[in-house]
Design a protein around this motif. Structure first.
Motif, PDB file in Angstrom:
ATOM      1  N   LYS A 274      -6.810  -0.069   6.108  1.00  0.00           N
ATOM      2  CA  LYS A 274      -5.852  -1.159   6.290  1.00  0.00           C
ATOM      3  C   LYS A 274      -6.515  -2.467   5.897  1.00  0.00           C
ATOM      4  O   LYS A 274      -7.605  -2.781   6.349  1.00  0.00           O
ATOM      5  CB  LYS A 274      -5.391  -1.224   7.743  1.00  0.00           C
ATOM      6  CG  LYS A 274      -4.283  -2.224   7.982  1.00  0.00           C
ATOM      7  CD  LYS A 274      -3.780  -2.117   9.399  1.00  0.00           C
ATOM      8  CE  LYS A 274      -2.610  -2.939   9.771  1.00  0.00           C
ATOM      9  NZ  LYS A 274      -2.303  -4.151   9.210  1.00  0.00           N
ATOM     10  N   ALA A 275      -5.852  -3.201   4.997  1.00  0.00           N
ATOM     11  CA  ALA A 275      -6.325  -4.517   4.584  1.00  0.00           C
ATOM     12  C   ALA A 275      -5.127  -5.460   4.652  1.00  0.00           C
ATOM     13  O   ALA A 275      -4.203  -5.347   3.850  1.00  0.00           O
ATOM     14  CB  ALA A 275      -6.900  -4.473   3.179  1.00  0.00           C
ATOM     15  N   GLY A 276      -5.113  -6.330   5.646  1.00  0.00           N
ATOM     16  CA  GLY A 276      -3.963  -7.198   5.849  1.00  0.00           C
ATOM     17  C   GLY A 276      -2.747  -6.372   6.220  1.00  0.00           C
ATOM     18  O   GLY A 276      -2.789  -5.588   7.155  1.00  0.00           O
ATOM     19  N   ASN A 277      -1.676  -6.531   5.464  1.00  0.00           N
ATOM     20  CA  ASN A 277      -0.449  -5.766   5.720  1.00  0.00           C
ATOM     21  C   ASN A 277      -0.349  -4.516   4.861  1.00  0.00           C
ATOM     22  O   ASN A 277       0.684  -3.860   4.847  1.00  0.00           O
ATOM     23  CB  ASN A 277       0.784  -6.643   5.460  1.00  0.00           C
ATOM     24  CG  ASN A 277       0.915  -7.732   6.493  1.00  0.00           C
ATOM     25  OD1 ASN A 277       0.485  -7.576   7.630  1.00  0.00           O
ATOM     26  ND2 ASN A 277       1.495  -8.847   6.108  1.00  0.00           N
ATOM     27  N   THR A 278      -1.397  -4.209   4.114  1.00  0.00           N
ATOM     28  CA  THR A 278      -1.388  -3.072   3.199  1.00  0.00           C
ATOM     29  C   THR A 278      -2.226  -1.932   3.760  1.00  0.00           C
ATOM     30  O   THR A 278      -3.318  -2.158   4.267  1.00  0.00           O
ATOM     31  CB  THR A 278      -1.957  -3.494   1.827  1.00  0.00           C
ATOM     32  OG1 THR A 278      -1.186  -4.588   1.336  1.00  0.00           O
ATOM     33  CG2 THR A 278      -1.905  -2.359   0.835  1.00  0.00           C
ATOM     34  N   VAL A 279      -1.704  -0.724   3.641  1.00  0.00           N
ATOM     35  CA  VAL A 279      -2.463   0.477   4.003  1.00  0.00           C
ATOM     36  C   VAL A 279      -2.607   1.307   2.741  1.00  0.00           C
ATOM     37  O   VAL A 279      -1.629   1.576   2.043  1.00  0.00           O
ATOM     38  CB  VAL A 279      -1.758   1.294   5.102  1.00  0.00           C
ATOM     39  CG1 VAL A 279      -2.527   2.575   5.389  1.00  0.00           C
ATOM     40  CG2 VAL A 279      -1.611   0.464   6.369  1.00  0.00           C
ATOM     41  N   LYS A 280      -3.846   1.700   2.436  1.00  0.00           N
ATOM     42  CA  LYS A 280      -4.119   2.548   1.282  1.00  0.00           C
ATOM     43  C   LYS A 280      -4.569   3.920   1.780  1.00  0.00           C
ATOM     44  O   LYS A 280      -5.329   4.022   2.737  1.00  0.00           O
ATOM     45  CB  LYS A 280      -5.200   1.949   0.390  1.00  0.00           C
ATOM     46  CG  LYS A 280      -4.744   0.699  -0.330  1.00  0.00           C
ATOM     47  CD  LYS A 280      -5.812   0.215  -1.277  1.00  0.00           C
ATOM     48  CE  LYS A 280      -5.327  -1.005  -2.040  1.00  0.00           C
ATOM     49  NZ  LYS A 280      -6.341  -1.469  -2.993  1.00  0.00           N
ATOM     50  N   ALA A 281      -4.089   4.941   1.086  1.00  0.00           N
ATOM     51  CA  ALA A 281      -4.447   6.318   1.429  1.00  0.00           C
ATOM     52  C   ALA A 281      -5.158   6.942   0.244  1.00  0.00           C
ATOM     53  O   ALA A 281      -4.815   6.697  -0.913  1.00  0.00           O
ATOM     54  CB  ALA A 281      -3.188   7.119   1.759  1.00  0.00           C
ATOM     55  N   SER A 282      -6.150   7.765   0.542  1.00  0.00           N
ATOM     56  CA  SER A 282      -6.851   8.518  -0.493  1.00  0.00           C
ATOM     57  C   SER A 282      -7.311   9.833   0.113  1.00  0.00           C
ATOM     58  O   SER A 282      -7.460   9.951   1.339  1.00  0.00           O
ATOM     59  CB  SER A 282      -8.041   7.736  -1.047  1.00  0.00           C
ATOM     60  OG  SER A 282      -8.987   7.494  -0.033  1.00  0.00           O
ATOM     61  N   LEU A 283      -7.512  10.822  -0.752  1.00  0.00           N
ATOM     62  CA  LEU A 283      -8.030  12.097  -0.271  1.00  0.00           C
ATOM     63  C   LEU A 283      -9.512  11.949   0.037  1.00  0.00           C
ATOM     64  O   LEU A 283     -10.229  11.239  -0.664  1.00  0.00           O
ATOM     65  CB  LEU A 283      -7.868  13.188  -1.338  1.00  0.00           C
ATOM     66  CG  LEU A 283      -6.450  13.666  -1.608  1.00  0.00           C
ATOM     67  CD1 LEU A 283      -6.498  14.774  -2.663  1.00  0.00           C
ATOM     68  CD2 LEU A 283      -5.769  14.167  -0.361  1.00  0.00           C
ATOM     69  N   LYS A 284      -9.949  12.613   1.078  1.00  0.00           N
ATOM     70  CA  LYS A 284     -11.373  12.664   1.367  1.00  0.00           C
ATOM     71  C   LYS A 284     -12.006  13.597   0.345  1.00  0.00           C
ATOM     72  O   LYS A 284     -11.368  14.533  -0.136  1.00  0.00           O
ATOM     73  CB  LYS A 284     -11.631  13.162   2.781  1.00  0.00           C
ATOM     74  CG  LYS A 284     -11.228  12.143   3.829  1.00  0.00           C
ATOM     75  CD  LYS A 284     -11.786  12.516   5.166  1.00  0.00           C
ATOM     76  CE  LYS A 284     -11.615  11.359   6.132  1.00  0.00           C
ATOM     77  NZ  LYS A 284     -12.249  11.655   7.409  1.00  0.00           N
TER      78      LYS A 284
END
Length: 71
Positions: free
Chosen positions: A56-66
């Motif tokens: 989570k950075a500010g109002n943005t959530v980023k998803a990635s595969l481990k």
């Protein structure tokens, strides 16, 4: 909303991240044509299985595969 529907969306999310790499939740929602609740439930499912990383950075959530999940 059933567990089966959430599980199916989790599979779609996993494949989208495998194909396209890290993405914001907004981009995933648009790409998969789903609502925020279903996407968040699917991401929670994948997080519980330790298959995705969420940042989570500010109002943005980023998803990635481990890494181990992508192998």
């Amino acid at each position: 909303m059933t567990n089966q529907m959430i599980g199916e969306m989790a599979g779609k999310v996993w494949h989208a991240l495998e194909k396209n790499g890290e993405q914001t939740t907004a981009k995933l929602r648009a790409q998969l044509k789903t609502d925020a609740f279903t996407l968040n439930a699917a991401l929670g499912w994948l997080a519980r299985e330790d298959k995705v990383a969420l940042v989570k950075a500010g109002n943005t959530v980023k998803a990635s595969l481990k890494e181990e999940a992508a192998a």
